[in-house]
Design an enzyme around this catalytic site. Structure first.
Site, PDB file in Angstrom:
ATOM      1  N   GLU A 219       0.848  -1.119   0.148  1.00 25.67           N
ATOM      2  CA  GLU A 219      -0.087  -0.098   0.154  1.00 25.67           C
ATOM      3  C   GLU A 219       0.768   1.183  -0.043  1.00 25.67           C
ATOM      4  O   GLU A 219       1.711   1.440   1.001  1.00 25.67           O
ATOM      5  CB  GLU A 219      -0.959  -0.036   1.381  1.00 25.67           C
ATOM      6  CG  GLU A 219      -1.789   1.297   1.346  1.00 25.67           C
ATOM      7  CD  GLU A 219      -2.815   0.905   2.286  1.00 25.67           C
ATOM      8  OE1 GLU A 219      -3.167  -0.041   2.816  1.00 25.67           O
ATOM      9  OE2 GLU A 219      -2.941   2.107   3.086  1.00 25.67           O
TER      10      GLU A 219
ATOM     11  N   LYS B  51      -7.123  -0.929  11.961  1.00 28.97           N
ATOM     12  CA  LYS B  51      -6.482  -1.469  10.454  1.00 28.97           C
ATOM     13  C   LYS B  51      -5.265  -0.420  10.153  1.00 28.97           C
ATOM     14  O   LYS B  51      -4.248  -1.022   9.537  1.00 28.97           O
ATOM     15  CB  LYS B  51      -7.599  -1.263   9.394  1.00 28.97           C
ATOM     16  CG  LYS B  51      -7.152  -1.873   8.294  1.00 28.97           C
ATOM     17  CD  LYS B  51      -6.414  -1.130   7.148  1.00 28.97           C
ATOM     18  CE  LYS B  51      -5.947  -1.823   5.883  1.00 28.97           C
ATOM     19  NZ  LYS B  51      -5.284  -0.965   4.982  1.00 28.97           N
TER      20      LYS B  51
ATOM     21  N   ASP C 181       4.530 -14.204  11.876  1.00 27.20           N
ATOM     22  CA  ASP C 181       3.168 -14.853  11.528  1.00 27.20           C
ATOM     23  C   ASP C 181       2.274 -13.609  11.648  1.00 27.20           C
ATOM     24  O   ASP C 181       1.764 -13.289  12.928  1.00 27.20           O
ATOM     25  CB  ASP C 181       2.721 -15.809  12.410  1.00 27.20           C
ATOM     26  CG  ASP C 181       1.421 -16.451  12.149  1.00 27.20           C
ATOM     27  OD1 ASP C 181       0.539 -15.732  11.573  1.00 27.20           O
ATOM     28  OD2 ASP C 181       1.229 -17.543  12.667  1.00 27.20           O
TER      29      ASP C 181
HETATM   30  C1  MEV Z   1      -5.763   2.913   5.195  1.00 30.46           C
HETATM   31  O1  MEV Z   1      -5.105   1.589   4.886  1.00 30.46           O
HETATM   32  C2  MEV Z   1      -5.829   3.339   6.666  1.00 30.46           C
HETATM   33  C3  MEV Z   1      -6.476   4.492   7.247  1.00 30.46           C
HETATM   34  O2  MEV Z   1      -8.116   3.972   6.863  1.00 30.46           O
HETATM   35  C4  MEV Z   1      -6.721   4.330   8.555  1.00 30.46           C
HETATM   36  C5  MEV Z   1      -7.630   4.970   9.298  1.00 30.46           C
HETATM   37  O3  MEV Z   1      -8.616   5.263   8.787  1.00 30.46           O
HETATM   38  O4  MEV Z   1      -7.316   5.523  10.515  1.00 30.46           O
HETATM   39  C6  MEV Z   1      -6.415   5.424   6.726  1.00 30.46           C
END
Ligand code: MEV
Length: 430
Positions: free
Chosen positions: A86, A270, A286
């Site tokens: 990413e 995430k 892992d």
């Molecule tokens: C994208 O990979 C991660 C974000 O969505 C994290 C967030 O919203 O805090 C930008």
């Protein structure tokens, strides 16, 4: 570690260099031996080695490997390898690490490396009585588990404690779960713990008269936590039309959203895992185990929430912290088989799994800050667009310094398209 000199993680202009120049600068900064960087340059894992790792191998699958800069963790400069597809993640972590540096960098700690093994005991007419029987035999069971791995024991690891939990309500009624707490030192620990659990099973059946069913490690490694904190001087947060106070408060408001709402918390976490997983993968660990542990830990109160915390100190500086399970190893498994994993560990100069855990959680915190800063100011697309614009500029035929020039113009105009890139190149007479 004879080849490693004290590295600096400050490499200004690194992103503008060619791939070859970046490798050379990294080698010079880290002082790593030519052999390891030859491994790196050769793109790591060969099909031959891969064939010994899993079944039905037909090849390998590569990811971009970047290096996050500017990290100062517990007073030490660390160059952090990140394997991720990413865009913006490596740049985001590096930029936030630079801001955190101004406040002394990241201060990270970790608990002892204790993993939990679970042993499910069924067919017990009186779970409370069986529980007491097991506790009465705790020392004997611990001694047996402790003898399973003499190498680990020699290194100071081994069985640490035994807990017995009663699961009162389940689709099959009440049963017992024995938790074996096992110090796995510098290993991820799954093998040692699973072996110890399997070894204890017959003895547990003999003591209780019940039937042992599952014997397996828990990925909710809440006895193996890593924590990182940072303070960002409020003036460092200012940029463009945004005063530092506004950026700070925006980050805190964004965090409050994740604390209160699980839909937001999932995305917030995430973002943390973008940083965490990239280092976990780069070191051959892992990442599914880390993901499972992170999200289960985020829901430990019964309500899924933010893994991180943001606030301000008495001087108005932004203060952040992140605590999460971090079951990573530096011995065994892919960490020792995968040439890039070995090179990654060398690059960071880590000597223990605890140190690696502290680096990873610091990167997670930096990544979280990068996302919240972007989201609460100019939005996430602008950062993404600058990287995307570089790719578009290259596709239009830009080379060298022109890549950044064309990309910057497209971003400023908010038009990132190949026809526009071609037109700008034409206007520049190229
Ligand atoms: C994208 O990979 C991660 C974000 O969505 C994290 C967030 O919203 O805090 C930008």
């Amino acid at each position: 570690m004879e080849n490693i000199k004290e590295p600096t993680s400050r490499l200004p202009g690194f992103h503008r260099l060619t791939l070859e120049a970046r490798r050379a600068q990294l080698m010079a900064a880290a002082g790593a031996s030519g052999l390891e960087w030859a491994d790196l340059a050769a793109a790591g894992l060969g099909a031959e080695a891969a064939d010994h790792m899993i079944e039905n191998v037909v090849g390998t699958f590569a990811l971009p490997l970047g290096v996050a800069l500017n990290f100062l963790i517990n007073g030490r400069d660390v160059l952090v390898p990140m394997a991720i597809e990413e865009p913006s993640v490596v740049a985001g972590a590096s930029f936030m690490a630079k801001l955190a540096r101004a406040g002394g960098g990241f201060r990270a700690t970790s608990s002892g490396p204790e993993m939990i093994g679970q042993i499910q005991v069924l067919d017990l007419p009186d779970v409370q009585k069986s529980r007491q029987e097991l506790l009465d035999h705790r020392n004997e069971l611990l001694a047996e588990a402790d003898s399973v791995d003499p190498v680990l024991k020699g290194l100071g690891g081994g069985a640490r404690n035994l807990e017995v939990r009663v699961i009162e309500a389940s689709p099959i009624g009440a049963f017992l779960v024995v938790h074996l707490l096992y110090d796995v030192r510098d290993a991820m620990g799954a093998n040692a713990v699973n072996t110890a659990c399997e070894r204890l099973a017959p003895r547990i059946e003999a003591i209780t008269g019940g039937r042992v069913h599952l014997r397996i490690l828990s990925n909710l490694a809440d006895h193996r936590l890593a924590t990182s904190r940072c303070t960002i001087p409020v003036k460092e947060l200012a940029f463009g039309d945004f005063p530092g106070e506004k950026v700070r408060d925006g980050i805190i408001e964004a965090w409050a959203f994740a604390v209160a709402d699980r839909y937001r918390a999932a995305t917030h976490n995430k973002g943390i895992m973008n940083g965490v997983d990239a280092v976990v993968i780069a070191t051959g660990n892992d990442w599914r185990a880390i993901e499972a542990g992170a999200h289960a830990f985020a829901a430990r109160s019964g309500r899924y929430t933010s893994l991180s915390t943001w606030g301000k100190d008495a001087s108005g500086n932004l203060v952040g912290s992140l605590e999460m399970p971090m079951a990573v190893g530096i011995v065994g498994g892919a960490t020792k088989v995968h040439p890039m994993a070995k090179a990654s560990l060398r690059l960071m100069g880590v000597q223990t799994a605890a140190e690696l855990a502290q680096i990873i959680v610091s990167v997670g915190l930096a990544q979280n800050m990068a996302a919240l800063r972007a989201l609460s100011t100019e939005g996430i697309q602008r950062g993404h667009m600058s990287l995307h614009a570089r790719q578009v500029a290259i596709a239009a035929g830009a080379t060298g310094d022109l890549i950044d020039e064309v990309a910057a113009r497209m971003v400023n105009e908010n038009v990132v398209r190949i026809d526009r890139a071609e037109m700008i190149l034409h206007e520049l007479g190229k």
